[in-house]
Motif scaffolding. Structure first.
Motif, PDB file in Angstrom:
ATOM      1  N   THR A   1       7.527 -22.218  19.434  1.00 27.20           N
ATOM      2  CA  THR A   1       6.911 -22.382  20.762  1.00 27.20           C
ATOM      3  C   THR A   1       7.754 -23.307  21.636  1.00 27.20           C
ATOM      4  N   GLN A   2       8.240 -24.413  21.072  1.00 28.31           N
ATOM      5  CA  GLN A   2       8.947 -25.384  21.904  1.00 28.31           C
ATOM      6  C   GLN A   2      10.322 -24.853  22.304  1.00 28.31           C
TER       7      GLN A   2
ATOM      8  N   ASP B   1       9.815 -22.408  25.013  1.00 29.88           N
ATOM      9  CA  ASP B   1       9.574 -23.122  26.279  1.00 29.88           C
ATOM     10  C   ASP B   1      10.872 -23.594  26.911  1.00 29.88           C
TER      11      ASP B   1
ATOM     12  N   GLN C   1      13.085 -20.701  28.020  1.00 29.02           N
ATOM     13  CA  GLN C   1      12.566 -20.064  29.245  1.00 29.02           C
ATOM     14  C   GLN C   1      13.003 -20.861  30.464  1.00 29.02           C
ATOM     15  N   TYR C   2      12.979 -22.199  30.301  1.00 32.24           N
ATOM     16  CA  TYR C   2      13.387 -23.088  31.391  1.00 32.24           C
ATOM     17  C   TYR C   2      14.883 -22.916  31.669  1.00 32.24           C
TER      18      TYR C   2
ATOM     19  N   LYS D   1       8.407 -20.573  36.903  1.00 27.22           N
ATOM     20  CA  LYS D   1       8.594 -19.542  35.865  1.00 27.22           C
ATOM     21  C   LYS D   1       9.154 -18.261  36.492  1.00 27.22           C
TER      22      LYS D   1
ATOM     23  N   SER E   1       5.774 -16.702  20.697  1.00 24.51           N
ATOM     24  CA  SER E   1       6.309 -17.102  22.007  1.00 24.51           C
ATOM     25  C   SER E   1       5.508 -16.471  23.136  1.00 24.51           C
TER      26      SER E   1
ATOM     27  N   PHE F   1       3.515 -18.600  25.757  1.00 19.99           N
ATOM     28  CA  PHE F   1       3.695 -18.481  27.203  1.00 19.99           C
ATOM     29  C   PHE F   1       2.340 -18.317  27.906  1.00 19.99           C
TER      30      PHE F   1
ATOM     31  N   GLY G   1       0.404 -21.548  28.043  1.00 27.28           N
ATOM     32  CA  GLY G   1       0.958 -22.439  29.064  1.00 27.28           C
ATOM     33  C   GLY G   1       0.598 -21.980  30.463  1.00 27.28           C
TER      34      GLY G   1
ATOM     35  N   SER H   1       1.500 -24.733  25.088  1.00 24.89           N
ATOM     36  CA  SER H   1       1.994 -23.484  24.507  1.00 24.89           C
ATOM     37  C   SER H   1       1.583 -23.346  23.044  1.00 24.89           C
TER      38      SER H   1
END
Lengths: 217, 298
Positions: free
Chosen positions: B177-178, B181, B184-185, B204, B242, B246, B249, B280
């Protein structure tokens, strides 16, 4: 009370109060208008809860906490064994008679400032409901006139009245915030009324700009 | 376990190195704060892993406490609700984590959600204050479900009768998950062009989402040795984690936007509050728990 006069137990209790405040309130300090400073300051804060002064102390760096005293009401804090112990042995406090603020009471505060210590003051004089800021009492004006060089820092505390309102015993944990605003002074020639109005507005705007004092209720 | 620790430390050192090569700016200051908070999170997770199941129970009970504290600041409540609120922290939360530690799935998945659905409305009505009643009740129940109930699935993973070395099952969830995250960033910053839902989550992007979830899925395949599954299954599970991460979040972003705040608190410099980190996890943890249980528990 000076640090030397406090008991060891008082120190342990103080640390546990600070740690539980952090757990129950989060309460990260937001240094929005100034940085932590070794200089002498008067922190003026809105007052809605007994959690207010632990919150400010918890937001200060540890070395500043050791030289910051809370100004509190004598008739309340001498009103019972537990309160008296907390005021005299746990925290550094300067106790004032609210009804007749005599000259020697200013002397205590001024002496603390002259020793280089900082003060935490609640100019509303009493805990409010959290809905509005009450009118400021004049003590802060006389103090500012006696020591005009001392920085006055508005400190907006958010949500403390939801954590532990007046009369409550069990805290309901909630994220609180402590926002330090722009330091100010007494302007030369400024009269009491306009000074009190100005710092009251400075405190409100610290809250509006940086705190989340628009929580839905 | 040593490999995971080395891998995470290596990734964070690489992040430190990359950061030191970038020219100074406010974005880089935020990046520094983020990386520093990541180190702290990594150390806390390492300590919890060393302590095993009890370590994860205590850590996530603490995380739930802080998350609920942050959520309480935005949820509608009246001064009359303080005792209901205090009971969530001091009664429901410890009960849920004690039940999660027993490994009895029926108990830990039913008692707290059912009692809160029944008792929160009753006790809120007993305050004799009916103003905004439904909002107070529903937001309180939502807070309990997200901050207490769903997060307790993370330590509950360690009670599953699956052969696992140390705390690999929850660590796999947290890592995927992290990393998803973060990627994605990064993908969003690098090639992002199409905003996904600017009114819910202003930064996003579609490209970020595809890149982040794609990479996290590949990472899941590479880390399949942390799970009881082969590479293909692990990749599919990482994809699911994931994606639900998402969505979780996204839900929490919608709440923040509704309330008009950017971060849940200032607890983790660079990240925001604890909820900004576990937003998330709350949705992906139960999904992952049931998938593992269905596929790996005989």
């Amino acid at each position: 009370m000076t640090a030397g006069a406090r008991h060891l137990d008082g120190g342990i209790i103080q640390s546990s109060v600070i740690v539980s405040t952090r757990w129950f309130a989060g309460g990260c300090g937001r240094w929005a208008g100034c940085a932590p400073s070794d200089g002498t300051r008067i922190y003026i804060a809105n007052h809605t809860s007994h959690a207010d002064f632990p919150l400010i102390l918890a937001a200060l760096p540890a070395h500043l906490r050791e030289r910051t005293s809370v100004v509190a009401a004598a008739e309340y804090w001498r009103g019972g064994k537990v309160r008296r112990y907390v005021a005299e042995q746990v925290f550094r406090t300067i106790l004032l008679q609210r009804d007749h603020v005599a000259l020697n009471q200013y002397a205590q505060m001024i002496a603390a400032l002259d020793r280089g210590e900082s003060l935490i003051l609640f100019p509303e004089g009493t805990r409010g409901s959290g809905q509005h800021l009450q009118p400021f009492r004049c003590g802060i004006y006389h103090l500012a006139r006696a020591r005009p060089q001392v920085e006055i820092v508005p400190v907006w505390i958010d949500n403390a009245y939801r954590l532990l309102p007046k009369g409550a015993l069990v805290p309901a944990p909630i994220e609180c915030s402590v926002t330090f605003g722009d330091p100010t002074h007494l302007y030369p020639g400024e009269d009491k009324k306009s000074f009190l109005e100005r710092i009251s507005e400075a405190l409100l705007s610290t809250g509006r700009k940086n705190g989340n004092n628009c929580y839905r209720h | 376990m040593a490999i995971i620790a080395i891998g995470i430390s290596g990734a964070l050192m690489l992040a430190n190195l990359v950061r030191s090569l970038l020219p100074a700016s406010s974005l880089v200051d935020n990046l520094s704060a983020r990386i520093q908070s990541w180190w702290r999170i990594a150390v806390v997770l390492a300590l919890a892993s060393l302590a095993g199941q009890i370590g994860f129970l205590v850590l996530f009970a603490a995380v739930s406490f802080m998350a609920l504290r942050e959520f309480s600041a935005v949820a509608v409540s009246h001064p009359t609700d303080r005792h209901v609120s205090a009971a969530c922290f001091f009664v429901l939360l410890p009960v849920q984590y004690a039940l999660a530690g027993t490994g009895n799935v029926v108990l830990f998945t039913s008692i707290v959600p059912l009692t809160s659905v029944a008792l929160v409305p009753v006790f809120t009505a007993l305050t004799a204050d009916s103003h905004a009643y439904l909002a107070r009740v529903s937001e309180r129940i939502f807070a309990i479900v997200v901050c207490i109930y769903c997060l307790s699935y993370v330590p509950a993973l360690l009670t599953l009768p699956v052969a696992q070395d140390g705390a690999q099952l929850p660590l796999f969830l947290i890592l995927i998950t992290q990393v998803s995250d973060v990627l994605q960033y990064i993908w969003g910053k690098a090639v992002g062009a199409h905003l996904l839902a600017p009114h819910v989550s202003p930064s996003k992007t579609v490209e970020g989402l595809i890149g982040g979830i794609g990479c996290a899925t590949a990472l899941g395949a590479a880390l399949s040795w942390m799970t009881p599954f082969g590479a293909v299954h692990a990749a599919a599970i990482a994809f699911l984690i994931s994606l639900t991460g998402f969505l979780g979040g996204f839900v929490m972003s919608a709440i923040k936007r509704d309330f008009g705040t950017k971060d849940w608190s200032g607890l983790l410099p660079g990240h925001g509050g604890i909820l900004d980190r576990v937003d998330s996890i709350w949705l992906s943890a139960p999904v992952y728990f049931y998938v593992v249980r269905a596929l790996a528990v005989k």
